[in-house]
Design a protein around this motif. Structure first.
Motif, PDB file in Angstrom:
ATOM      1  N   GLU A   1      68.227   3.340 -18.292  1.00 41.93           N
ATOM      2  CA  GLU A   1      69.780   3.002 -19.679  1.00 41.93           C
ATOM      3  C   GLU A   1      71.227   1.793 -19.189  1.00 41.93           C
ATOM      4  O   GLU A   1      71.987   2.591 -18.038  1.00 41.93           O
ATOM      5  N   PRO A   2      70.854   0.642 -19.031  1.00 43.54           N
ATOM      6  CA  PRO A   2      71.646  -0.265 -18.492  1.00 43.54           C
ATOM      7  C   PRO A   2      73.375   0.071 -19.237  1.00 43.54           C
ATOM      8  O   PRO A   2      73.508   0.476 -20.714  1.00 43.54           O
ATOM      9  N   SER A   3      74.478   0.113 -18.690  1.00 43.40           N
ATOM     10  CA  SER A   3      76.009   0.359 -18.698  1.00 43.40           C
ATOM     11  C   SER A   3      76.819  -0.830 -20.091  1.00 43.40           C
ATOM     12  O   SER A   3      77.446  -0.414 -19.236  1.00 43.40           O
TER      13      SER A   3
ATOM     14  N   LEU B   1      64.731  -5.603 -10.893  1.00 48.36           N
ATOM     15  CA  LEU B   1      63.583  -4.862 -11.813  1.00 48.36           C
ATOM     16  C   LEU B   1      64.345  -5.376 -13.156  1.00 48.36           C
ATOM     17  O   LEU B   1      65.476  -5.145 -12.788  1.00 48.36           O
ATOM     18  N   GLU B   2      63.298  -5.067 -13.922  1.00 49.43           N
ATOM     19  CA  GLU B   2      63.887  -5.453 -15.355  1.00 49.43           C
ATOM     20  C   GLU B   2      64.366  -4.496 -16.136  1.00 49.43           C
ATOM     21  O   GLU B   2      64.292  -2.659 -15.812  1.00 49.43           O
ATOM     22  N   PRO B   3      65.853  -3.941 -16.510  1.00 50.56           N
ATOM     23  CA  PRO B   3      65.898  -2.999 -17.239  1.00 50.56           C
ATOM     24  C   PRO B   3      65.030  -2.200 -18.397  1.00 50.56           C
ATOM     25  O   PRO B   3      63.723  -2.975 -18.790  1.00 50.56           O
ATOM     26  N   GLN B   4      64.854  -0.904 -18.738  1.00 53.30           N
ATOM     27  CA  GLN B   4      64.002   0.148 -18.970  1.00 53.30           C
ATOM     28  C   GLN B   4      62.836   0.086 -18.621  1.00 53.30           C
ATOM     29  O   GLN B   4      61.958  -0.020 -19.792  1.00 53.30           O
TER      30      GLN B   4
ATOM     31  N   ARG C   1      69.505   6.509  -6.971  1.00 52.02           N
ATOM     32  CA  ARG C   1      69.937   7.122  -7.577  1.00 52.02           C
ATOM     33  C   ARG C   1      70.545   6.314  -8.858  1.00 52.02           C
ATOM     34  O   ARG C   1      70.036   6.476  -9.722  1.00 52.02           O
ATOM     35  N   GLY C   2      71.788   6.275  -8.563  1.00 53.11           N
ATOM     36  CA  GLY C   2      72.348   5.033  -9.238  1.00 53.11           C
ATOM     37  C   GLY C   2      71.656   3.672 -10.131  1.00 53.11           C
ATOM     38  O   GLY C   2      71.474   3.513 -11.120  1.00 53.11           O
TER      39      GLY C   2
END
Length: 248
Positions: A119-121, A184-187, A111-112
């Motif tokens: 949405e990368p932090s 995997l790529e963000p967003q 999940r995290g």
């Protein structure tokens, strides 16, 4: 692409020599350093002396010969020159485990990771080129021994850096090479969490197997002939030598 023919011709304590013939009937003699897995020598005729001078097809065949040599040395000598994350059997074990996880465990482990992809932090999210979940399998390859919190691949002026979202993982993760990487790529997600995301991860891992066979110049297994994100490092190689290609 037709299959290469590769055979081990000499094995010493320090290096292994492999001979490969590509689809153009060009012979390659490749020495692998058994301590590092690096290419110590690569001799071939009929192609230019540097990759930059080669055609895209020649570059692909040269890379395939090198990849095939490493896997042959891994399979036929005592050298450990192929990382677990680059071994189809290890990735297939990861697929089985992820596919069979009870729903509660899937939530716990992924999940995290799903949320971090969405949405990368990172302080500057645009610098994130991939979000990775690092998986360690138990000795029997029947369950997950450890899964790190999401790890970010950051592109900065000084180069590429990896950053754990949970610094404790640097001490808690097993002190050995990971077995499976989800990268995997963000967003990039167009699916909801739960079974759709689980299916996406399974396909992503199958695409990594696809990429291994592509690199080696071998026929891709039927169940891995998918379009989609696999190993981003291989994607960059594919783009360089075959801009229009996705899979065989």
């Amino acid at each position: 692409m037709s299959q290469l023919t590769t055979r081990l011709v000499n094995d010493t304590p320090d290096a292994a020599m492999v001979q490969t013939r590509d689809r153009n009937d060009v012979d390659h003699r490749i020495a692998i350093d058994k301590a590092t897995g690096e290419i110590a020598v690569h001799q071939y005729n009929d192609y230019p002396g540097t990759l930059e001078e080669c055609t895209p097809d020649q570059r692909r065949l040269i890379r395939a010969a090198r990849a095939s040599a490493r896997y042959t040395v891994q399979a036929e000598t005592d050298a450990d020159v192929v990382r677990p994350t680059e071994r189809p059997a290890k990735i297939r074990a990861g697929i089985r485990i992820v596919d069979d996880l009870p729903d509660g465990e899937f939530v716990r482990y992924f999940r995290g990771y799903y949320d971090e992809i969405r949405e990368p932090s990172a302080a500057v999210p645009d610098n994130v080129t991939s979000v990775t979940s690092i998986l360690y399998l138990d000795d029997d390859e029947t369950r997950l021994e450890y899964v790190t919190s999401p790890t970010l691949e950051l592109e900065t002026r000084s180069g590429t850096h990896w950053q754990y979202t949970n610094p404790a993982d640097t001490m808690a993760a097993p002190d050995r090479d990971p077995d499976v990487l989800c990268r995997l790529e963000p967003q990039s997600l167009a699916v909801s969490f739960g079974d759709p995301f689980r299916s996406l991860l399974v396909d992503h891992l199958r695409c990594q197997i696809r990429d291994i066979y592509w690199l080696r110049g071998e026929t891709i297994p039927e169940d891995c002939r998918l379009e989609g994100a696999g190993n981003p490092d291989v994607d960059r190689v594919r783009s360089a030598v075959e801009p229009e290609a996705v899979s065989d």
